[in-house]
Design an enzyme around this catalytic site. Structure first.
Site: not given
Length: 667
Positions: A116, A200, A235, A275, A288, A290, A348
């Site tokens: 990254k 970031e 995320n 992305e 990033e 992928n 979850f």
């Protein structure tokens, strides 16, 4: 063209690749771990080779074991799917050394975009807009705090080799930055074997929008438009759609152009995704790239009519792209919902076990021009283990417009029967039913904001409660008719028509009268409202389609006597249909009180205890970390709900626990 493709993956993506290869007349080889010996992808492939123990590090992540399988079967190409070795440049180079084609991008592009920090530097050099942040490696938690202070909170702490939401934390202050750095580094080390971290700026009101690119080995690169992936939890993407309800033509064109420029800058070929994070003013920043097929690729396939797996295979075989930027066409709207083995009612947490019932909705065309697609790698009887990602299926709907796609996917979710494990179908239905979702007002904070207190199910409003009351009444009368027919007491059943009943569920109670109606019954409410119900449902069926005044409801059903359990649109309600006298007596019955477990910390999921943070005698405060459980490749920190003193610690780090096993007790 290739003669035999080995799929270096498992589950639904392995089945997905097999489906395209079979259509192209290419033989397939599946690989499997000990845990996947009886998996669907193993049965569907032409050949299958065992590659080791259940732990992915000793099977699906073992380059040498994959190479052995290639040598055994004579495969001349490998499709990596996503995850595992899909973005491993060493694997791509190992295949090249074996003379085997890698159905993916060149190793140099994987190297450049897989890191990254490096990818952001290259993106900036290619003229791609990037997020402000610190691109250098960070060694300590205190250094992380200093950098976060200089950037300004909130910040995103991310693993350089991360993906799938792992190794990512948002910090809103120095304490969270310190703790987030330690957690992200530990999680990244365990998931990727790489603990490098960078920081970031966290963009406020962010949308996660990505551009699908496709390139060949001859220098041609095109983009296929965007996917909106803002509905995320921790995320991890949950619902994706194409196109985005937010982008305008100008922004779409600019993002696509930058994505193509970046792909060309690194000599990219095959399918890939760039992305971006997009703020409320449509400013966009590179996140990033992928270098693989994305999980959510079906929505792009549905609106473009392209088979991305086929395009990847053709590119790897040296063919030129069969489409240009000018010939790319996007039609209609597609939405994908990820069905996970996780319990939304327990925050979850991952769920494992056997699928005692797995009956997805029928695929194909529906009324109104909608189309349903279900990508899956399981079947009834399949085992969901703790070793791999908890995704069960990707349910997709394609329709002429967004409203129609939402409606079609909502109906398909209602029809999806899944039993034996905890799953997120009710939650997916709840998201689809949110007014904010329908209006397209999405951000990556959607779930946290719309379900701030967690997910407790959907409570029916008055109109929905009346519909469910009508369905339950129909079911109880039909059950009574069957019983009467068996006992020869049909005359008794006929006398029930015209009688009054009390229909009760949580927070709703109705006095109704039942009259006959065409192919069903007319349920007359006390205020005069009438709901006519018709259905082919029969006792014993677990899914019923009920026509209520011309509107069709797909409801998952269960009945015991005069009580019906109905699941629909994220609701899970028990409805009692009783005579007025029985209802009066039922209200006098005592309510069973649940056992008090407030002084116990129980393991919320099957997993391994990786850390115990306290000892007997410690006084803990609300929110303090108590223990960490690792399950399905994710670390879960268990925190104190209130202030208390540790009385007993029952386990140590390294222990494997089942659901609800005791971890510690408080005074």
């Amino acid at each position: 063209m290739f003669k035999k493709i080995l799929i270096a993956n498992r589950g639904e993506i392995a089945c997905r690749v097999i489906r395209t290869a079979r259509r192209l007349g290419i033989a397939t080889v599946a690989v499997y771990s000990d845990a996947d010996r009886d998996a669907v992808h193993v049965r569907e492939a032409d050949e299958a080779v065992g590659i080791g123990p259940a732990a992915s590090a000793q099977s699906y992540l073992s380059i040498e074991r994959i190479l052995d399988a290639i040598r055994q079967t004579g495969a001349d190409a490998v499709h990596p799917g996503y995850g595992f070795l899909s973005e491993n440049a060493a694997f791509a180079r190992a295949l090249e050394a074996e003379g085997v084609a890698f159905i993916g991008p060149p190793p140099t592009a994987i190297d450049a975009m897989g890191d990254k920090i490096t990818s952001k530097k290259l993106a900036a050099e290619a003229g791609v807009s990037t997020v402000p942040g610190h691109m250098g490696l960070i060694e300590t938690a205190e250094e992380a705090v200093t950098i976060a202070d200089s950037i300004g909170y909130p910040v995103m702490i991310k693993a350089s080799a991360g993906g799938g939401g792992k190794g990512m934390r948002v910090a809103w202050n120095a304490d969270e930055a310190r703790q987030g750095f330690n957690s992200s580094r530990s999680e990244a080390r365990n998931a990727f074997g790489d603990e490098r971290i960078f920081i970031e700026k966290f963009v406020d009101q962010p949308r996660h929008i990505e551009i699908q690119v496709l390139g060949d080995r001859h220098g041609t690169v095109v983009h296929l438009g965007e996917r909106e992936c803002s509905i995320q939890r921790r995320n991890q993407k949950v619902i994706e759609e194409a196109p985005s309800p937010f982008l305008d033509a100008e922004t779409r064109e600019a993002m696509g152009a930058q994505a193509v420029a970046l792909a060309k800058a690194v000599g990219y070929h095959s399918a890939g995704t760039v992305e971006f994070i997009v703020d409320g003013s449509r400013n966009f920043y590179f996140l990033e790239m992928n270098t693989r097929l994305q999980v959510e690729h079906p929505v792009t396939e549905l609106i473009t009519g392209l088979d991305l797996v086929e395009e990847m295979i053709r590119v790897a075989a040296g063919e030129t792209l069969r489409t240009s930027q000018e010939t790319v066409r996007r039609t209609g709207w597609a939405i994908e919902a990820r069905v996970y083995a996780e319990d939304p009612f327990r925050n979850f947490l991952p769920s494992i076990g056997r699928l005692t019932r797995y009956r997805p909705p029928a695929e194909g065309e529906r009324q109104g021009g909608a189309n349903i697609r279900n990508d899956t790698g399981v079947a009834e009887g399949s085992e969901i283990s703790m070793y791999y990602d908890p995704m069960i299926a990707k349910l997709c709907a394609h329709a002429p417009d967004r409203d129609a796609a939402i409606a079609a996917l909502g109906d398909a979710l209602d029809e999806f029967e899944l039993e034996g494990i905890g799953h997120n179908l009710p939650f997916l239905s709840a998201v689809m039913g949110k007014r904010r979702f329908g209006e397209g007002r999405l951000t990556t904070g959607f779930i946290a904001e719309e379900f701030a207190d967690g997910f407790t199910g959907v409570a029916p409003d008055d109109a929905q409660a009346r519909q469910l009351a009508a369905v339950a009444t129909f079911m109880v009368l039909r059950e009574a008719a069957r019983s009467a027919g068996i006992s020869g007491a049909m005359a008794h059943h006929k006398r029930r028509i015209g009688r009054t009943f009390d229909v009760a569920m949580a927070n709703h109670s109705f006095a109704i009268t039942v009259d006959e109606a065409a192919n069903g019954v007319a349920v007359v409410f006390q205020d005069g409202q009438i709901q006519n119900v018709a259905s082919q449902w029969l006792p014993g069926q677990t899914l019923g389609h009920f026509d209520i005044d011309g509107g069709m409801l797909a409801v998952k059903t269960d009945i015991a006597g005069t009580q019906c359990r109905l699941r629909w649109r994220g609701m899970d309600v028990k409805v009692n249909v009783r005579s007025p006298r029985v209802a009066e007596l039922a209200r006098l019955m005592p309510v069973k009180v649940a056992a008090d477990t407030s002084r116990l910390l129980l393991c919320p999921m099957p997993g391994v205890i990786t850390a115990i943070e306290v000892v007997v005698g410690d006084v803990v405060e609300a929110g303090q970390a108590l223990a960490t459980v690792e399950a399905m490749k994710m670390e879960n920190v268990l925190r104190a709900e209130r202030r208390g003193t540790v009385k007993h610690v029952a386990v140590a780090a390294g222990a494997s626990l089942a659901v609800d096993e005791l971890i510690m007790e408080f005074e």
